[in-house]
Design a protein around this motif. Structure first.
Motif, PDB file in Angstrom:
ATOM      1  N   ASP A  16       1.138  55.862  69.796  1.00 40.35           N
ATOM      2  CA  ASP A  16      -0.059  55.029  69.616  1.00 40.35           C
ATOM      3  C   ASP A  16      -1.267  55.937  69.422  1.00 40.35           C
ATOM      4  O   ASP A  16      -2.117  56.065  70.281  1.00 40.35           O
ATOM      5  CB  ASP A  16      -0.263  54.121  70.837  1.00 40.35           C
ATOM      6  N   ASN A  17      -1.314  56.580  68.246  1.00 41.86           N
ATOM      7  CA  ASN A  17      -2.414  57.517  68.018  1.00 41.86           C
ATOM      8  C   ASN A  17      -3.133  57.300  66.692  1.00 41.86           C
ATOM      9  O   ASN A  17      -3.796  58.190  66.192  1.00 41.86           O
ATOM     10  CB  ASN A  17      -1.921  58.960  68.123  1.00 41.86           C
ATOM     11  N   ARG A  18      -3.009  56.100  66.135  1.00 39.13           N
ATOM     12  CA  ARG A  18      -3.710  55.794  64.885  1.00 39.13           C
ATOM     13  C   ARG A  18      -5.142  55.390  65.215  1.00 39.13           C
ATOM     14  O   ARG A  18      -5.389  54.304  65.730  1.00 39.13           O
ATOM     15  CB  ARG A  18      -2.989  54.690  64.137  1.00 39.13           C
ATOM     16  N   HIS A  19      -6.062  56.280  64.918  1.00 36.59           N
ATOM     17  CA  HIS A  19      -7.459  56.055  65.272  1.00 36.59           C
ATOM     18  C   HIS A  19      -8.005  54.750  64.720  1.00 36.59           C
ATOM     19  O   HIS A  19      -8.697  54.013  65.432  1.00 36.59           O
ATOM     20  CB  HIS A  19      -8.326  57.232  64.799  1.00 36.59           C
ATOM     21  N   ASP A  20      -7.727  54.441  63.455  1.00 41.05           N
ATOM     22  CA  ASP A  20      -8.263  53.224  62.846  1.00 41.05           C
ATOM     23  C   ASP A  20      -7.809  51.978  63.597  1.00 41.05           C
ATOM     24  O   ASP A  20      -8.614  51.064  63.838  1.00 41.05           O
ATOM     25  CB  ASP A  20      -7.848  53.121  61.377  1.00 41.05           C
ATOM     26  N   GLU A  21      -6.546  51.936  63.981  1.00 42.04           N
ATOM     27  CA  GLU A  21      -6.025  50.774  64.708  1.00 42.04           C
ATOM     28  C   GLU A  21      -6.665  50.666  66.093  1.00 42.04           C
ATOM     29  O   GLU A  21      -6.985  49.572  66.560  1.00 42.04           O
ATOM     30  CB  GLU A  21      -4.510  50.865  64.836  1.00 42.04           C
ATOM     31  N   ILE A  22      -6.841  51.785  66.745  1.00 40.45           N
ATOM     32  CA  ILE A  22      -7.442  51.782  68.082  1.00 40.45           C
ATOM     33  C   ILE A  22      -8.892  51.317  68.004  1.00 40.45           C
ATOM     34  O   ILE A  22      -9.337  50.499  68.817  1.00 40.45           O
ATOM     35  CB  ILE A  22      -7.322  53.177  68.727  1.00 40.45           C
ATOM     36  N   ILE A  23      -9.627  51.793  67.013  1.00 43.13           N
ATOM     37  CA  ILE A  23     -11.017  51.375  66.841  1.00 43.13           C
ATOM     38  C   ILE A  23     -11.080  49.860  66.619  1.00 43.13           C
ATOM     39  O   ILE A  23     -11.940  49.171  67.186  1.00 43.13           O
ATOM     40  CB  ILE A  23     -11.679  52.154  65.692  1.00 43.13           C
ATOM     41  N   GLU A  24     -10.173  49.332  65.822  1.00 45.85           N
ATOM     42  CA  GLU A  24     -10.126  47.885  65.594  1.00 45.85           C
ATOM     43  C   GLU A  24      -9.882  47.132  66.897  1.00 45.85           C
ATOM     44  O   GLU A  24     -10.489  46.086  67.138  1.00 45.85           O
ATOM     45  CB  GLU A  24      -9.034  47.536  64.577  1.00 45.85           C
ATOM     46  N   ARG A  25      -9.000  47.646  67.739  1.00 47.25           N
ATOM     47  CA  ARG A  25      -8.719  46.988  69.022  1.00 47.25           C
ATOM     48  C   ARG A  25      -9.961  46.941  69.913  1.00 47.25           C
ATOM     49  O   ARG A  25     -10.179  45.964  70.611  1.00 47.25           O
ATOM     50  CB  ARG A  25      -7.575  47.689  69.748  1.00 47.25           C
ATOM     51  N   PHE A  26     -10.755  48.002  69.896  1.00 45.87           N
ATOM     52  CA  PHE A  26     -12.001  47.994  70.670  1.00 45.87           C
ATOM     53  C   PHE A  26     -12.910  46.869  70.175  1.00 45.87           C
ATOM     54  O   PHE A  26     -13.492  46.132  70.966  1.00 45.87           O
ATOM     55  CB  PHE A  26     -12.727  49.345  70.580  1.00 45.87           C
ATOM     56  N   GLY A  27     -13.037  46.751  68.854  1.00 45.10           N
ATOM     57  CA  GLY A  27     -13.877  45.702  68.280  1.00 45.10           C
ATOM     58  C   GLY A  27     -13.351  44.314  68.599  1.00 45.10           C
ATOM     59  O   GLY A  27     -14.116  43.419  68.978  1.00 45.10           O
ATOM     60  N   GLU A  28     -12.044  44.126  68.472  1.00 43.59           N
ATOM     61  CA  GLU A  28     -11.442  42.819  68.765  1.00 43.59           C
ATOM     62  C   GLU A  28     -11.627  42.426  70.223  1.00 43.59           C
ATOM     63  O   GLU A  28     -11.744  41.246  70.549  1.00 43.59           O
ATOM     64  CB  GLU A  28      -9.948  42.840  68.416  1.00 43.59           C
ATOM     65  N   ALA A  29     -11.669  43.416  71.112  1.00 44.51           N
ATOM     66  CA  ALA A  29     -11.856  43.144  72.541  1.00 44.51           C
ATOM     67  C   ALA A  29     -13.341  42.948  72.893  1.00 44.51           C
ATOM     68  O   ALA A  29     -13.666  42.660  74.038  1.00 44.51           O
ATOM     69  CB  ALA A  29     -11.267  44.282  73.372  1.00 44.51           C
ATOM     70  N   GLY A  30     -14.217  43.113  71.899  1.00 43.34           N
ATOM     71  CA  GLY A  30     -15.645  42.942  72.142  1.00 43.34           C
ATOM     72  C   GLY A  30     -16.294  44.121  72.848  1.00 43.34           C
ATOM     73  O   GLY A  30     -17.388  44.000  73.386  1.00 43.34           O
ATOM     74  N   LEU A  31     -15.626  45.264  72.855  1.00 44.53           N
ATOM     75  CA  LEU A  31     -16.151  46.456  73.530  1.00 44.53           C
ATOM     76  C   LEU A  31     -17.003  47.256  72.547  1.00 44.53           C
ATOM     77  O   LEU A  31     -16.610  48.316  72.069  1.00 44.53           O
ATOM     78  CB  LEU A  31     -15.008  47.289  74.099  1.00 44.53           C
ATOM     79  N   THR A  32     -18.179  46.730  72.275  1.00 44.87           N
ATOM     80  CA  THR A  32     -19.066  47.350  71.302  1.00 44.87           C
ATOM     81  C   THR A  32     -20.019  48.347  71.940  1.00 44.87           C
ATOM     82  O   THR A  32     -20.843  48.946  71.250  1.00 44.87           O
ATOM     83  CB  THR A  32     -19.868  46.261  70.563  1.00 44.87           C
ATOM     84  N   ASP A  33     -19.918  48.540  73.266  1.00 46.87           N
ATOM     85  CA  ASP A  33     -20.793  49.509  73.923  1.00 46.87           C
ATOM     86  C   ASP A  33     -20.173  50.905  73.966  1.00 46.87           C
ATOM     87  O   ASP A  33     -20.739  51.820  74.538  1.00 46.87           O
ATOM     88  CB  ASP A  33     -21.189  49.049  75.332  1.00 46.87           C
ATOM     89  N   PHE A  34     -19.018  51.077  73.343  1.00 43.82           N
ATOM     90  CA  PHE A  34     -18.381  52.389  73.228  1.00 43.82           C
ATOM     91  C   PHE A  34     -18.688  52.979  71.858  1.00 43.82           C
ATOM     92  O   PHE A  34     -18.516  52.317  70.842  1.00 43.82           O
ATOM     93  CB  PHE A  34     -16.854  52.275  73.347  1.00 43.82           C
ATOM     94  N   MET A  35     -19.143  54.244  71.832  1.00 41.65           N
ATOM     95  CA  MET A  35     -19.212  54.994  70.587  1.00 41.65           C
ATOM     96  C   MET A  35     -17.940  55.836  70.565  1.00 41.65           C
ATOM     97  O   MET A  35     -17.633  56.537  71.536  1.00 41.65           O
ATOM     98  CB  MET A  35     -20.444  55.908  70.529  1.00 41.65           C
ATOM     99  N   ILE A  36     -17.203  55.733  69.474  1.00 48.94           N
ATOM    100  CA  ILE A  36     -15.873  56.337  69.417  1.00 48.94           C
ATOM    101  C   ILE A  36     -15.885  57.555  68.497  1.00 48.94           C
ATOM    102  O   ILE A  36     -16.335  57.478  67.364  1.00 48.94           O
ATOM    103  CB  ILE A  36     -14.834  55.302  68.934  1.00 48.94           C
TER     104      ILE A  36
END
Length: 172
Positions: A16-36
């Motif tokens: 589980d190391n695909r950066h694009d997919e992980i970034i999408e999961r952060f957005g889907e979870a509403g965690l917009t206070d993280f800069m990745i």
């Protein structure tokens, strides 16, 4: 409620190391206070600015949020904890040279956790010393943020030592 800023560095699992997919999961979870940050293959750097009742509570909640999104990732380091003179000088708004003078001439200046060509300190110790011994106006939130990160890093180090087979004793 106060604002606290932390950095978290995770090592990603090979499965589980695909950066694009992980970034999408952060957005889907509403965690917009993280800069990745994704500059280093196999790792994920996160910067978080979040309000909360305490630095400890914000850090624990952030780590739980990340664990829910990338449960196989391993936390490598929490910050701000380890800092050089330049890092600390920037945080308090002075030059590195001024910070070096304080280090060399300040009675009781904290001992670095790593010496050598570049010394490293626990930021909480130096910030506390600057406030208490040198009269700098350091916000308690900055010190408590650095202390919370230090506690997490100490726990991570204890776990690494246990896994390596060392006897680990908790000092309180």
């Amino acid at each position: 409620m106060r604002e606290y800023t932390f950095t978290l560095v995770y090592q990603l699992d090979d499965a589980d190391n695909r950066h694009d997919e992980i970034i999408e999961r952060f957005g889907e979870a509403g965690l917009t206070d993280f800069m990745i940050g994704v500059g280093r293959p196999g790792y994920l750097g996160l910067e978080l600015e979040r309000a909360g009742r305490s630095a400890e509570a914000v850090l624990r909640a952030a780590m739980a949020d990340v664990n829910a999104i990338i449960p196989q990732a391993t936390l490598v380091e929490a910050g701000p904890d380890f800092a050089g003179l330049t890092d600390i000088a920037e945080r308090v708004g002075v030059t590195r040279q001024n910070m070096r003078k304080l280090m060399l001439g300040g009675a009781g200046f904290p001992v670095p956790v790593h010496g050598g060509s570049t010394s490293i300190w626990h930021a909480a110790e130096v910030l506390g010393w600057l406030r208490e011994s040198a009269g700098y106006a350091i916000d308690e939130a900055d010190i408590s943020t650095a202390r919370a990160a230090w506690r997490v890093n100490a726990a991570l180090e204890q776990e690494r030592m246990k896994r390596a087979g060392y006897a680990v004793h908790t000092i309180v």
